[in-house]
Write a protein that holds these residues in place. Structure first.
Motif, mmCIF file in Angstrom:
data_model
loop_
_atom_site.group_PDB
_atom_site.id
_atom_site.type_symbol
_atom_site.label_atom_id
_atom_site.label_comp_id
_atom_site.label_asym_id
_atom_site.label_seq_id
_atom_site.Cartn_x
_atom_site.Cartn_y
_atom_site.Cartn_z
ATOM 1 N N ILE A 1 0.838 -1.197 0.000
ATOM 2 C CA ILE A 1 0.000 0.000 0.000
ATOM 3 C C ILE A 1 0.874 1.248 0.000
ATOM 4 C CG2 ILE A 1 -1.529 1.359 1.465
ATOM 5 C CD1 ILE A 1 -3.054 -0.737 0.064
ATOM 6 N N ASP A 2 1.878 1.252 0.847
ATOM 7 C CA ASP A 2 2.755 2.420 0.952
ATOM 8 C C ASP A 2 3.460 2.700 -0.374
ATOM 9 O OD1 ASP A 2 4.128 4.310 3.083
ATOM 10 O OD2 ASP A 2 5.700 3.560 1.769
ATOM 11 N N LEU A 3 3.998 1.656 -0.984
ATOM 12 C CA LEU A 3 4.736 1.846 -2.234
ATOM 13 C C LEU A 3 3.814 2.255 -3.373
ATOM 14 C CD1 LEU A 3 7.265 -1.131 -2.078
ATOM 15 C CD2 LEU A 3 7.799 1.310 -1.929
ATOM 16 N N SER A 4 2.611 1.716 -3.403
ATOM 17 C CA SER A 4 1.728 2.028 -4.528
ATOM 18 C C SER A 4 1.018 3.358 -4.355
ATOM 19 C CB SER A 4 0.694 0.912 -4.714
ATOM 20 O OG SER A 4 -0.134 0.800 -3.587
ATOM 21 N N ILE A 5 0.732 3.764 -3.120
ATOM 22 C CA ILE A 5 -0.014 4.998 -2.910
ATOM 23 C C ILE A 5 0.902 6.166 -2.581
ATOM 24 C CG2 ILE A 5 -1.813 6.133 -1.582
ATOM 25 C CD1 ILE A 5 -2.788 3.936 -3.417
ATOM 26 N N ARG A 6 1.639 6.050 -1.528
ATOM 27 C CA ARG A 6 2.473 7.184 -1.112
ATOM 28 C C ARG A 6 3.679 7.376 -2.023
ATOM 29 N NH1 ARG A 6 3.032 8.778 4.463
ATOM 30 N NH2 ARG A 6 5.028 7.738 4.576
ATOM 31 N N HIS A 7 4.243 6.285 -2.515
ATOM 32 C CA HIS A 7 5.405 6.406 -3.407
ATOM 33 C C HIS A 7 5.047 6.258 -4.881
ATOM 34 C CE1 HIS A 7 8.459 6.504 -0.172
ATOM 35 N NE2 HIS A 7 7.557 5.800 0.487
ATOM 36 N N GLU A 8 3.801 5.959 -5.162
ATOM 37 C CA GLU A 8 3.255 5.955 -6.516
ATOM 38 C C GLU A 8 3.991 5.024 -7.481
ATOM 39 O OE1 GLU A 8 2.950 9.997 -7.819
ATOM 40 O OE2 GLU A 8 1.296 10.422 -6.458
ATOM 41 N N LEU A 9 4.304 3.837 -7.031
ATOM 42 C CA LEU A 9 4.858 2.813 -7.927
ATOM 43 C C LEU A 9 3.701 1.987 -8.489
ATOM 44 C CD1 LEU A 9 7.976 1.451 -5.987
ATOM 45 C CD2 LEU A 9 7.836 3.374 -7.566
ATOM 46 N N ASP A 10 3.784 1.634 -9.770
ATOM 47 C CA ASP A 10 2.730 0.801 -10.335
ATOM 48 C C ASP A 10 3.039 -0.672 -10.073
ATOM 49 O OD1 ASP A 10 4.533 -0.116 -12.286
ATOM 50 O OD2 ASP A 10 3.842 1.291 -13.798
ATOM 51 N N GLU A 11 2.118 -1.532 -10.512
ATOM 52 C CA GLU A 11 2.239 -2.944 -10.181
ATOM 53 C C GLU A 11 3.430 -3.613 -10.860
ATOM 54 O OE1 GLU A 11 -0.420 -1.330 -10.478
ATOM 55 O OE2 GLU A 11 -1.626 -1.806 -8.718
ATOM 56 N N VAL A 12 3.829 -3.116 -12.027
ATOM 57 C CA VAL A 12 5.016 -3.675 -12.686
ATOM 58 C C VAL A 12 6.264 -3.355 -11.854
ATOM 59 C CG1 VAL A 12 6.450 -3.639 -14.764
ATOM 60 C CG2 VAL A 12 3.954 -3.549 -14.966
ATOM 61 N N ASP A 13 6.338 -2.112 -11.351
ATOM 62 C CA ASP A 13 7.449 -1.759 -10.467
ATOM 63 C C ASP A 13 7.429 -2.606 -9.191
ATOM 64 O OD1 ASP A 13 8.539 0.173 -12.119
ATOM 65 O OD2 ASP A 13 7.388 1.812 -11.248
ATOM 66 N N LEU A 14 6.235 -2.772 -8.615
ATOM 67 C CA LEU A 14 6.138 -3.563 -7.389
ATOM 68 C C LEU A 14 6.559 -5.007 -7.628
ATOM 69 C CD1 LEU A 14 2.805 -2.311 -5.782
ATOM 70 C CD2 LEU A 14 5.139 -1.733 -5.156
ATOM 71 N N SER A 15 6.262 -5.524 -8.804
ATOM 72 C CA SER A 15 6.704 -6.878 -9.138
ATOM 73 C C SER A 15 8.222 -6.978 -9.058
ATOM 74 C CB SER A 15 6.215 -7.244 -10.545
ATOM 75 O OG SER A 15 6.750 -8.476 -10.962
ATOM 76 N N GLY A 16 8.899 -5.955 -9.567
ATOM 77 C CA GLY A 16 10.356 -5.950 -9.502
ATOM 78 C C GLY A 16 10.880 -5.713 -8.100
#
Length: 493
Positions: free
Chosen positions: A140-155
């Motif tokens: 949640i933190d990475l996708s919302i506050r740091h605005e990473l998309d799911e492809v970035d989160l996969s990495g």
């Protein structure tokens, strides 16, 4: 919020290409654009400003050394988070990591009334986030506050994209349910006896928060209660952000560019290996053997990256989010990023090939003002499994002739040193009571040391310790750890 990126996707591409060309100016641009957010993320994972600063420095150095591996240069920002996470996991795995010095919160120019309103909203956010697992909070933190998309989160997580999409969707729906439950606990606790019994303290502890969410989902009384919608991104925007030290910029850029630091940079770059076929670092694991076994499989990002943009838009709506990471029971979960003074511990480790451990998660960051004598919303660590094996072999029979006793094993005695304003000093190691095979296992602070050897009883040897920071400001200290045991304190500056 920590999540507004400093440059757009096309800037990522430009900066990555400039870094590949060896442009030093591009390195300063990368620092200025991303360092505050990366530092906040590292501090959330390490809960210590010294370790967070070291992790950020190593992240920038490793990024410059490995940028040629990145197969998608326009994903430079997400790639930096993946490197930062691996470095933080490595640091958290070290028994000699620095702990206990959390960073101050980045200051806001708010009135007393605004600060009080923000504090109230923070307690609500912590109560909601406490119901999630550590991995969910980090996602949640990475996708919302740091605005990473799911492809970035996969990495960043080293997960297949399909699993990442499921994780984000599960995390957001879980947060939405937790926010509603927390709002009921805050505003309607008198309307339901069960809610009143569950919410005797505020903010809610993790176990209480999870129980409350389960109750609200099945309670007909709570189902009728009116709770105005509260977007998760608005709620999470009040969470604290760790303030990056003002003097860290010069230290990081000097360490990343100085000619006499080339050897140190190569060692730091090695800690980030191995990488997958797309140039993203594989998750950290505590032993080289596990890193080899893991190989590069499991991610499967390539074949579906083209469809990812549509999938992300259609399947997952970026709405809710989180703040500080807390403990979690899911494997390989990380603590949550930024919080007022936030950050799970760090560690420096053996510079052998890293692989990502399955660390215990940090507790959610609570604001500097402690609200009530209630429990803080930190997750309890998941119980570790300890394999138990019963012996199956019979004890050997007593030999007729006893062999001579083996030579007596000694222990290692170490003595520290102080380099003051010099660049290095010498730590002394000595074998006491018998022979010792020794080696350097890690350092803390801005220090670098390597060495190993065999000492007969009474013999001693010296280990050169160098500082890796740039200019010296104030007195600093760190340590060098040794196997089979021992740690030497080192002063510098």
């Amino acid at each position: 919020m920590a999540g507004e990126p400093g440059s757009a996707r096309n800037d990522d591409l430009r900066l990555a290409e400039s870094l590949r060309a060896g442009d030093v100016i591009a390195l300063t641009e990368v620092y200025d654009a991303y360092a505050p957010f990366l530092y906040d993320y590292c501090h959330g994972l390490l809960r210590d400003r010294v370790e967070a600063a070291g992790a950020l420095r190593n992240c920038v150095i490793a990024a410059r050394e490995h940028v040629g591996r990145l197969g998608e240069p326009d994903r430079l920002r997400g790639w930096l988070y993946a490197i930062a996470r691996k470095e933080c996991m490595r640091r958290r795995d070290s028994p000699n990591r620095h702990i206990g010095q959390e960073a101050p919160e980045a200051e806001d120019d708010l009135s007393a009334e605004q600060l009080a309103r923000r504090e109230e909203r923070r307690l609500l956010a912590h109560s909601a986030l406490a119901a999630l697992s550590g991995r969910q909070r980090e996602a949640i933190d990475l996708s919302i506050r740091h605005e990473l998309d799911e492809v970035d989160l996969s990495g960043v997580f080293g997960m297949p994209l399909e699993e990442t999409l499921e994780l984000v969707e599960r995390s957001r729906s879980g947060l939405d349910a937790a926010i509603r439950a927390a709002l009921i606990a805050q505003n309607h606790w008198k309307d339901c006896p069960s809610v009143s019994a569950l919410t005797e303290s505020w903010p809610l502890a993790p176990q209480t928060a999870a129980s409350l969410v389960r109750h609200v989902a099945s309670c007909p009384v709570c189902a009728e209660l009116d709770t105005p919608p509260l977007p998760a991104d608005r709620l999470l925007s009040v969470l604290p952000i760790a303030a990056i030290p003002a003097d860290l910029r010069l230290d990081v850029l000097t360490a990343a560019t100085a000619e006499d630091r080339a050897g140190n940079r190569r060692a730091i770059a090695a800690w980030t290996e191995p990488f997958d076929e797309y140039g993203w670092p594989l998750p950290y694991e505590p032993t080289p053997a596990r890193a080899k076994d893991r190989g590069t499989g499991g991610r499967r990002r390539g074949p579906i990256i083209g469809a990812a943009a549509a999938a992300v838009a259609a399947v997952v709506v970026l709405a809710g989010a989180m703040t500080a990471f807390g403990g979690e029971s899911e494997p390989d979960a990380a603590g949550s990023p930024s919080s007022s003074s936030s950050g799970p511990g760090g560690e420096s480790g053996d510079p052998s090939v890293p692989t990502e451990p399955m660390p215990t998660d940090p507790s959610p960051t609570v604001s500097s003002t402690s609200p009530s004598p209630s429990k803080s919303p930190s997750d309890s660590p998941s119980p570790s499994k300890s394999p138990s094996k019963s012996p199956t072999t019979k004890p050997p029979s007593q030999p007729a002739t006893q062999a001579p006793p083996p030579p007596r094993a000694g222990h290692l005695a170490v003595s520290g040193c102080n380099m003051h304003l010099d660049d290095s000093c010498t730590v002394t190691v000595r074998a006491v009571g018998g022979a010792v095979d020794w080696r350097v296992t890690g350092t803390s602070g801005a220090l670098s040391a390597h060495g190993s050897g065999h000492l007969a009883a009474g013999q001693s040897a010296g280990v050169t310790v160098s500082r890796t920071n740039g200019l010296c400001w104030g007195s600093k200290s760190g340590s060098v750890s040794f196997a089979p045991g021992g740690s030497a304190s080192v002063g510098y500056c």
